[in-house]
Design a protein around this motif. Structure first.
Motif, PDB file in Angstrom:
ATOM      1  N   LEU A  45       0.823  -1.203   0.000  1.00 31.28           N
ATOM      2  CA  LEU A  45       0.000   0.000   0.000  1.00 31.28           C
ATOM      3  C   LEU A  45       0.861   1.258   0.000  1.00 31.28           C
ATOM      4  N   PRO A  46       0.372   2.351  -0.637  1.00 31.10           N
ATOM      5  CA  PRO A  46      -0.824   2.407  -1.487  1.00 31.10           C
ATOM      6  C   PRO A  46      -0.526   1.816  -2.860  1.00 31.10           C
ATOM      7  N   HIS A  47      -1.576   1.356  -3.548  1.00 29.33           N
ATOM      8  CA  HIS A  47      -1.378   0.772  -4.872  1.00 29.33           C
ATOM      9  C   HIS A  47      -2.543   1.169  -5.781  1.00 29.33           C
ATOM     10  N   SER A  48      -2.356   0.935  -7.068  1.00 29.14           N
ATOM     11  CA  SER A  48      -3.365   1.318  -8.063  1.00 29.14           C
ATOM     12  C   SER A  48      -3.778   0.129  -8.910  1.00 29.14           C
ATOM     13  N   ARG A  49      -3.762  -1.070  -8.311  1.00 27.55           N
ATOM     14  CA  ARG A  49      -4.048  -2.288  -9.069  1.00 27.55           C
ATOM     15  C   ARG A  49      -5.515  -2.701  -9.019  1.00 27.55           C
ATOM     16  N   GLY A  50      -6.296  -2.106  -8.125  1.00 31.13           N
ATOM     17  CA  GLY A  50      -7.674  -2.556  -7.941  1.00 31.13           C
ATOM     18  C   GLY A  50      -8.705  -1.517  -8.331  1.00 31.13           C
ATOM     19  N   SER A  51      -9.663  -1.291  -7.411  1.00 33.45           N
ATOM     20  CA  SER A  51     -10.806  -0.431  -7.719  1.00 33.45           C
ATOM     21  C   SER A  51     -10.954   0.758  -6.771  1.00 33.45           C
ATOM     22  N   SER A  52     -10.041   0.929  -5.813  1.00 31.75           N
ATOM     23  CA  SER A  52     -10.239   1.949  -4.774  1.00 31.75           C
ATOM     24  C   SER A  52      -9.246   3.095  -4.847  1.00 31.75           C
ATOM     25  N   VAL A 343     -17.946 -14.754   4.997  1.00 32.97           N
ATOM     26  CA  VAL A 343     -18.833 -13.732   4.428  1.00 32.97           C
ATOM     27  C   VAL A 343     -18.149 -13.136   3.210  1.00 32.97           C
ATOM     28  N   ILE A 344     -18.934 -12.888   2.165  1.00 34.12           N
ATOM     29  CA  ILE A 344     -18.378 -12.407   0.901  1.00 34.12           C
ATOM     30  C   ILE A 344     -19.028 -11.081   0.528  1.00 34.12           C
ATOM     31  N   GLY A 345     -18.189 -10.104   0.212  1.00 30.14           N
ATOM     32  CA  GLY A 345     -18.635  -8.824  -0.340  1.00 30.14           C
ATOM     33  C   GLY A 345     -17.968  -8.632  -1.682  1.00 30.14           C
ATOM     34  N   ALA A 346     -18.764  -8.560  -2.753  1.00 31.17           N
ATOM     35  CA  ALA A 346     -18.170  -8.537  -4.098  1.00 31.17           C
ATOM     36  C   ALA A 346     -19.161  -7.944  -5.094  1.00 31.17           C
ATOM     37  N   GLY A 347     -18.673  -7.764  -6.332  1.00 28.78           N
ATOM     38  CA  GLY A 347     -19.532  -7.353  -7.435  1.00 28.78           C
ATOM     39  C   GLY A 347     -20.090  -5.959  -7.283  1.00 28.78           C
ATOM     40  N   PHE A 348     -19.245  -5.001  -6.914  1.00 30.79           N
ATOM     41  CA  PHE A 348     -19.749  -3.652  -6.637  1.00 30.79           C
ATOM     42  C   PHE A 348     -20.001  -2.854  -7.906  1.00 30.79           C
ATOM     43  N   SER A 349     -19.641  -3.401  -9.051  1.00 34.11           N
ATOM     44  CA  SER A 349     -20.159  -2.987 -10.363  1.00 34.11           C
ATOM     45  C   SER A 349     -20.006  -1.498 -10.641  1.00 34.11           C
ATOM     46  N   GLY A 350     -18.965  -0.906 -10.113  1.00 33.31           N
ATOM     47  CA  GLY A 350     -18.664   0.491 -10.418  1.00 33.31           C
ATOM     48  C   GLY A 350     -19.480   1.506  -9.662  1.00 33.31           C
ATOM     49  N   HIS A 351     -20.261   1.064  -8.655  1.00 33.36           N
ATOM     50  CA  HIS A 351     -21.026   2.061  -7.882  1.00 33.36           C
ATOM     51  C   HIS A 351     -20.982   1.766  -6.383  1.00 33.36           C
ATOM     52  N   GLY A 352     -19.890   1.152  -5.919  1.00 28.76           N
ATOM     53  CA  GLY A 352     -19.837   0.755  -4.523  1.00 28.76           C
ATOM     54  C   GLY A 352     -19.113   1.699  -3.588  1.00 28.76           C
ATOM     55  N   PHE A 353     -18.240   2.577  -4.103  1.00 27.86           N
ATOM     56  CA  PHE A 353     -17.381   3.352  -3.208  1.00 27.86           C
ATOM     57  C   PHE A 353     -18.201   4.208  -2.243  1.00 27.86           C
ATOM     58  N   LYS A 354     -19.183   4.914  -2.766  1.00 28.48           N
ATOM     59  CA  LYS A 354     -19.988   5.821  -1.938  1.00 28.48           C
ATOM     60  C   LYS A 354     -20.712   5.086  -0.813  1.00 28.48           C
ATOM     61  N   LEU A 355     -21.017   3.801  -1.044  1.00 35.94           N
ATOM     62  CA  LEU A 355     -21.770   3.001  -0.081  1.00 35.94           C
ATOM     63  C   LEU A 355     -20.876   2.163   0.821  1.00 35.94           C
ATOM     64  N   ALA A 356     -19.563   2.329   0.695  1.00 34.00           N
ATOM     65  CA  ALA A 356     -18.631   1.475   1.436  1.00 34.00           C
ATOM     66  C   ALA A 356     -18.825   1.509   2.954  1.00 34.00           C
ATOM     67  N   PRO A 357     -19.116   2.647   3.579  1.00 34.31           N
ATOM     68  CA  PRO A 357     -19.330   2.602   5.036  1.00 34.31           C
ATOM     69  C   PRO A 357     -20.474   1.679   5.448  1.00 34.31           C
ATOM     70  N   VAL A 358     -21.555   1.670   4.657  1.00 35.04           N
ATOM     71  CA  VAL A 358     -22.702   0.808   4.953  1.00 35.04           C
ATOM     72  C   VAL A 358     -22.386  -0.635   4.582  1.00 35.04           C
ATOM     73  N   VAL A 359     -21.747  -0.842   3.445  1.00 35.19           N
ATOM     74  CA  VAL A 359     -21.351  -2.192   3.046  1.00 35.19           C
ATOM     75  C   VAL A 359     -20.461  -2.820   4.112  1.00 35.19           C
ATOM     76  N   GLY A 360     -19.472  -2.058   4.583  1.00 36.40           N
ATOM     77  CA  GLY A 360     -18.595  -2.577   5.633  1.00 36.40           C
ATOM     78  C   GLY A 360     -19.361  -2.941   6.884  1.00 36.40           C
ATOM     79  N   LYS A 361     -20.347  -2.121   7.237  1.00 36.78           N
ATOM     80  CA  LYS A 361     -21.157  -2.413   8.417  1.00 36.78           C
ATOM     81  C   LYS A 361     -21.978  -3.688   8.218  1.00 36.78           C
ATOM     82  N   LEU A 362     -22.553  -3.863   7.029  1.00 38.11           N
ATOM     83  CA  LEU A 362     -23.345  -5.065   6.758  1.00 38.11           C
ATOM     84  C   LEU A 362     -22.473  -6.313   6.772  1.00 38.11           C
ATOM     85  N   LEU A 363     -21.280  -6.238   6.180  1.00 38.00           N
ATOM     86  CA  LEU A 363     -20.374  -7.383   6.207  1.00 38.00           C
ATOM     87  C   LEU A 363     -19.964  -7.726   7.633  1.00 38.00           C
TER      88      LEU A 363
END
Length: 392
Positions: A45-52, A343-363
């Motif tokens: 870290l930091p890196h530019s290989r993924g989606s964040s 538990v699996i969190g995946a397939g955020f399909s290009g619209h997941g960043f804004k929802l990451a705080p809630v996604v993290g809480k659900l996971l």
């Protein structure tokens, strides 16, 4: 490079694989619940290989799909909490304009998702944002809550707060093997770890981790061109740094949609991207696709000339990012059908960043066996037929 927060140990309360924005928020919530948590990242870290990576993402309240619209108030609140904890600004409110044909169902759903959404016709839009142009038969919806999330800064902030709560972050460790059981075993390139619960949030690498666990998830990594366009005249009203974010939906010339953000990363350059890309292997994302290498850039050039005439019609900078799409573009947020402590969190399909705080809480909640704070019914693994294969 992320420095470890404590000496090596082999056993934790929870392990999270993937230190992108989703995995980092899952680890953050677990650490806030006083669970001794290990967050693993295969790259230094930091890196530019993924989606964040990158400096900016759009956030908004306008959503055509009800489940996400219902999550957004919680997401805004959790982003504000992280800002307070980290002592830094992570969001700039610019407003968001959603463009599309009059009567388009997605556009109408976006307006219905807003408590104070309003339609703008071509005349009003030209007065407020002269850099944006509507065409006959088109309207715009205004979302005053929309704006820019400072992505790189947000990722650092959530990881810093995670470590401050006692979490351990180890980068440069690729996961080689996951062995299910009441206590799971995770083997990396560095050593072996154990925990009674595991969250996999590995983006485009998720399928490689879940296939040996008997899951064939329908995830398609896409290579996305992230394009930056130069203003013809610096300081053009309603286009550069002072302009709003925007989205275009339902246009025949851009069936997957177009989105744009005001100048941030590069002074005088506006970020405008097509919400689609070419299939990619995440291990070979830098390999140019076969055939026309940039059909989406050609599409965007036409869009720019038609809707943003204050910008040069060919990008000044082109970078790349990865999407990991599901067939229906909805997330996967679920327990493994056979191993409930995975538990699996995946397939955020290009619209997941804004929802990451809630996604993290659900996971986190799924991992702890709690009732999720938002319905995860739209995000189950088993909505896709044939995903469960022969299990270990």
């Amino acid at each position: 490079m992320a420095a470890p927060s404590k000496p090596h140990q082999a056993t934790y309360d929870a392990i999270v694989i993937g230190a992108g924005i989703q995995g980092s928020f899952a680890a953050y919530h677990l650490a806030q619940r006083r669970r001794d948590t290990l967050l693993l990242e295969q790259f230094i870290l930091p890196h530019s290989r993924g989606s964040s990576h990158g400096q900016s993402r759009i956030t908004r309240s306008a959503y055509p799909r009800v489940p996400y619209a219902r999550m957004m108030p919680d997401s805004f609140r959790l982003w504000q909490r992280l800002e307070a904890e980290a002592g830094t600004s992570l969001y700039r409110q610019t407003g968001l304009v959603v463009l599309g044909p009059a009567g388009n169902p997605e556009l109408e759903s976006c307006r219905c998702s807003l408590s104070a959404g309003e339609f703008l016709d071509a005349t009003v839009l030209a007065q407020r944002f002269p850099g944006l142009r509507l065409h006959p038969g088109e309207v715009a919806v205004w979302d005053g809550t929309g704006g820019v999330l400072f992505a790189d800064r947000a990722l650092r902030a959530v990881q810093d707060v995670f470590r401050r709560h006692g979490g351990t972050l180890r980068d440069g460790e690729k996961v080689l093997r996951i062995e299910p059981g009441a206590v799971l075993t995770v083997t990396t390139t560095a050593r072996v770890y154990r925990a009674p619960r595991l969250i996999i949030a590995a983006g485009a690498w998720t399928s490689a981790l879940t296939a040996p666990l008997g899951l064939r998830l329908p995830l398609q990594p896409l290579r996305i061109n992230v394009c930056y366009w130069r203003e013809k005249e610096r300081g053009t009203p309603g286009v550069g740094r002072a302009g709003p974010c925007f989205m275009a939906l339902g246009l025949s010339r851009a069936p997957h949609g177009v989105f744009g953000l005001p100048a941030l990363e590069y002074p005088g350059l506006v970020k405008v991207c097509y919400h689609n890309g070419s299939p990619a292997d995440p291990e070979e994302r830098d390999r140019a696709p076969l055939g026309d290498p940039q059909p989406d850039v050609t599409l965007l050039s036409s869009f720019i000339s038609s809707y943003l005439p204050g910008l040069e019609p060919w990008p000044a900078v082109v970078e790349t990012c990865l999407y990991t799409n599901t067939p229906d573009k909805d997330f996967i947020l679920d327990r493994h059908p056979k191993f409930s402590n995975i538990v699996i969190g995946a397939g955020f399909s290009g619209h997941g960043f804004k929802l990451a705080p809630v996604v993290g809480k659900l996971l986190c909640e799924l991992s702890l066996g709690e009732e999720p704070s938002h319905s995860t019914a739209p995000f189950t693994i088993t909505r896709f037929p044939g995903v469960l294969q022969a299990v270990l």
